[in-house]
Design an enzyme around this catalytic site. Structure first.
Site, short mmCIF file in Angstrom:
data_model
loop_
_atom_site.label_atom_id
_atom_site.label_comp_id
_atom_site.label_asym_id
_atom_site.label_seq_id
_atom_site.Cartn_x
_atom_site.Cartn_y
_atom_site.Cartn_z
N ARG A 39 0.80 -1.22 0.00
CA ARG A 39 0.00 0.00 0.00
C ARG A 39 0.85 1.28 0.00
O ARG A 39 0.33 2.35 -0.30
CB ARG A 39 -0.97 -0.01 1.19
CG ARG A 39 -2.19 -0.89 0.96
CD ARG A 39 -3.31 -0.16 0.23
NE ARG A 39 -3.99 0.77 1.10
CZ ARG A 39 -3.79 2.08 1.14
NH1 ARG A 39 -2.93 2.65 0.33
NH2 ARG A 39 -4.46 2.85 1.98
N ASP A 75 -13.70 -4.57 -2.51
CA ASP A 75 -14.51 -3.86 -1.53
C ASP A 75 -15.96 -3.91 -1.96
O ASP A 75 -16.26 -3.97 -3.15
CB ASP A 75 -14.06 -2.40 -1.37
CG ASP A 75 -14.61 -1.83 -0.07
OD1 ASP A 75 -14.02 -2.10 0.99
OD2 ASP A 75 -15.66 -1.18 -0.10
N TYR A 152 -24.76 3.03 2.31
CA TYR A 152 -23.61 3.84 1.87
C TYR A 152 -24.00 4.79 0.74
O TYR A 152 -23.56 5.94 0.68
CB TYR A 152 -22.46 2.94 1.41
CG TYR A 152 -21.64 2.41 2.56
CD1 TYR A 152 -20.76 3.24 3.25
CD2 TYR A 152 -21.75 1.10 2.98
CE1 TYR A 152 -20.03 2.77 4.32
CE2 TYR A 152 -21.02 0.61 4.05
CZ TYR A 152 -20.16 1.45 4.72
OH TYR A 152 -19.44 1.00 5.78
O1 CP3 Z 1 -11.91 -9.66 4.13
C1 CP3 Z 1 -10.98 -9.41 3.34
O2 CP3 Z 1 -9.77 -9.51 3.63
C2 CP3 Z 1 -11.35 -9.06 1.91
C3 CP3 Z 1 -11.39 -7.69 1.58
C4 CP3 Z 1 -12.52 -6.79 2.09
C5 CP3 Z 1 -12.31 -5.40 2.26
N1 CP3 Z 1 -13.50 -4.81 2.55
C6 CP3 Z 1 -11.02 -4.70 2.07
C7 CP3 Z 1 -10.82 -3.37 2.67
C8 CP3 Z 1 -13.86 -7.04 2.38
C9 CP3 Z 1 -14.60 -8.37 2.42
C10 CP3 Z 1 -14.48 -5.79 2.66
C11 CP3 Z 1 -15.92 -5.63 2.95
C12 CP3 Z 1 -16.43 -4.34 3.40
N2 CP3 Z 1 -16.05 -3.09 2.96
C13 CP3 Z 1 -17.51 -4.18 4.29
C14 CP3 Z 1 -18.33 -5.29 4.91
C15 CP3 Z 1 -17.60 -6.01 5.99
C16 CP3 Z 1 -17.54 -5.34 7.31
O3 CP3 Z 1 -16.40 -5.16 7.79
O4 CP3 Z 1 -18.58 -5.05 7.90
C17 CP3 Z 1 -17.72 -2.81 4.44
C18 CP3 Z 1 -18.76 -2.17 5.34
C19 CP3 Z 1 -16.80 -2.12 3.61
C20 CP3 Z 1 -16.69 -0.65 3.38
C21 CP3 Z 1 -15.37 -0.15 3.77
N3 CP3 Z 1 -14.18 -0.40 3.09
C22 CP3 Z 1 -15.05 0.69 4.85
C23 CP3 Z 1 -16.06 1.21 5.86
C24 CP3 Z 1 -13.68 0.93 4.81
C25 CP3 Z 1 -12.88 1.87 5.67
C26 CP3 Z 1 -12.78 1.36 7.05
C27 CP3 Z 1 -11.37 0.97 7.35
O5 CP3 Z 1 -11.22 -0.11 7.94
O6 CP3 Z 1 -10.50 1.75 7.00
C28 CP3 Z 1 -13.14 0.20 3.73
C29 CP3 Z 1 -11.71 0.15 3.33
C30 CP3 Z 1 -11.11 -1.21 3.23
N4 CP3 Z 1 -11.70 -2.32 2.65
C31 CP3 Z 1 -9.78 -1.57 3.63
C32 CP3 Z 1 -9.61 -2.91 3.29
C33 CP3 Z 1 -8.36 -3.74 3.46
C34 CP3 Z 1 -8.76 -0.62 4.24
C35 CP3 Z 1 -8.14 0.09 3.10
C36 CP3 Z 1 -6.73 0.54 3.35
O7 CP3 Z 1 -6.53 1.63 3.89
O8 CP3 Z 1 -5.78 -0.18 2.94
#
Ligand code: CP3
Length: 351
Positions: A39, A75, A152
């Site tokens: 990243r 995502d 969202y």
């Molecule tokens: O599980 C896994 O490893 C697969 C990848 C995955 C991601 N997001 C990668 C991600 C999966 C299955 C998700 C699902 C997801 N995304 C959900 C449902 C699951 C849950 O946790 O309730 C939701 C609500 C999202 C939306 C989302 N994406 C949010 C709210 C955020 C920011 C919050 C945070 O933790 O920073 C993301 C970003 C995100 N999705 C990251 C990852 C690895 C972090 C991104 C980064 O900065 O590298």
């Protein structure tokens, strides 16, 4: 070995297993140094949209910990983007979708036409991952639930009170249903695409089903989850439904055509077992914050979860929600070892 013999798939079918399969939600992500290193070079959406990078990140936790499933790195918000909203991930502020969709016109102009073509990078990532996991590790595809995606899309950014979607629900329910129907079609097409590309299981994340009062959960979330699971039945690929609403919401999924119910960390796993283990396989449900604890605590809490199924099949070990970014790696390693050790002992009736 054929893919039919993978541990995760056998557990879902409740066939005998030598130990309980384990994977963890958000297993690819910021708690992994190799993820953070990648990243540094690429932003989050670039990783999602570049099949080689998405495949690499998907495989990172599998290589490190030997999980029994890989979950596609992507995502849930790529669907709203493909439907026409602008998606950005702002450092420390979470995702932003703009403009938020709130009016009849904004909802009517959303179109699922060309959706799978726009998301072809996901299918390509799935194909690349399968080349690496073949015969060893099951690949799970996923989507957000229609209600979670709608939350969202309507709010536009993370929110505490969800006032826009919840006021629409009371003042213009037919409008919200129209959006949910569009999303149900989109999610169905999207998951079919992932399955056709090689996903062996799919999970639907109903994270924000939790903001619905119990008496509205069926109408605004469960009904659409069930429609999607029913549509996917013909493809003979197991569906995991994961809703964050606790036992009251889980009970509303008792008639779901899904094969697996995800159990969140707040829910009594013993109670979930009593109610659902005959009809469904269950996934869960260690509290993710147990991983801040020391080894004795992790060992004790793993035992608490595993003892519910004992020697019986039909359980996928997981956290009851996603892993947090500052969990120490050695605690994840210890968790995996404990689940392997203890679940093997349970099978041999040594516990
Ligand atoms: O599980 C896994 O490893 C697969 C990848 C995955 C991601 N997001 C990668 C991600 C999966 C299955 C998700 C699902 C997801 N995304 C959900 C449902 C699951 C849950 O946790 O309730 C939701 C609500 C999202 C939306 C989302 N994406 C949010 C709210 C955020 C920011 C919050 C945070 O933790 O920073 C993301 C970003 C995100 N999705 C990251 C990852 C690895 C972090 C991104 C980064 O900065 O590298």
């Amino acid at each position: 070995m054929t893919s039919n013999e993978l541990l995760l798939l056998r557990a879902i079918r409740k066939e005998p297993v030598e130990r309980t399969p384990i994977w963890i939600m958000r297993q690819a992500g910021r708690y992994l140094p190799e993820y953070r290193a990648l990243r540094e070079k690429y932003d989050f959406l670039t990783v999602c949209k570049t099949p080689e990078l998405a495949a690499e990140v998907t495989l990172q936790p599998v290589r490190r910990f030997g999980f029994d499933a890989a979950i596609l790195f992507s995502d849930i918000l790529v669907i709203p983007e493909a439907l026409g909203q602008n998606l950005a991930f702002l450092e420390d502020h979470g995702p932003k979708l703009s403009p938020a969709v709130r009016t009849e016109k904004e909802i009517e102009t959303l179109s699922t036409a060309g959706l799978t073509e726009k998301l072809a990078f996901v299918a390509q990532a799935v194909r690349l991952i399968r080349q690496e996991t073949e015969g060893k590790t099951a690949l799970i595809g996923f989507s957000g639930s229609p209600f979670t995606l709608a939350a969202y899309m309507i709010e536009g950014k993370p929110t505490r009170h969800f006032k826009h979607i919840k006021s629409m629900l009371y003042t213009r329910p037919e409008l919200l249903h129209r959006l949910l129907q569009t999303l149900t079609a989109a999610v169905t097409d999207y998951l079919k695409m992932q399955i056709e590309a090689g996903a062996q299981v799919v999970q639907i994340f109903d994270t924000w089903g939790s903001i619905l009062p119990v008496h509205l959960f069926e109408e605004f979330s469960a009904r659409y989850l069930n429609q999607i699971a029913a549509e996917l039945q013909a493809l003979q690929t197991p569906v995991i439904v994961f809703s964050m609403g606790g036992m009251d919401h889980l009970v509303q999924l008792a008639n779901s055509p899904a094969q697996v119910l995800g159990v969140d960390w707040s829910t009594d796993f013993q109670q979930a077992f009593k109610l659902f283990a005959d009809e469904f396989a269950l996934q869960g449900n260690l509290d993710p914050t147990v991983l801040y604890g020391d080894r004795a605590i992790i060992r004790r809490e793993v035992e608490r979860v595993l003892s519910v199924f004992g020697s019986r099949s039909g359980h996928i070990f997981n956290l009851g929600h996603g892993i947090l970014p500052d969990i120490p790696l050695e605690n994840v390693q210890f968790l995996v070892e404990e689940v392997r050790r203890q679940s093997t002992q349970f099978r041999q009736n040594k516990k």
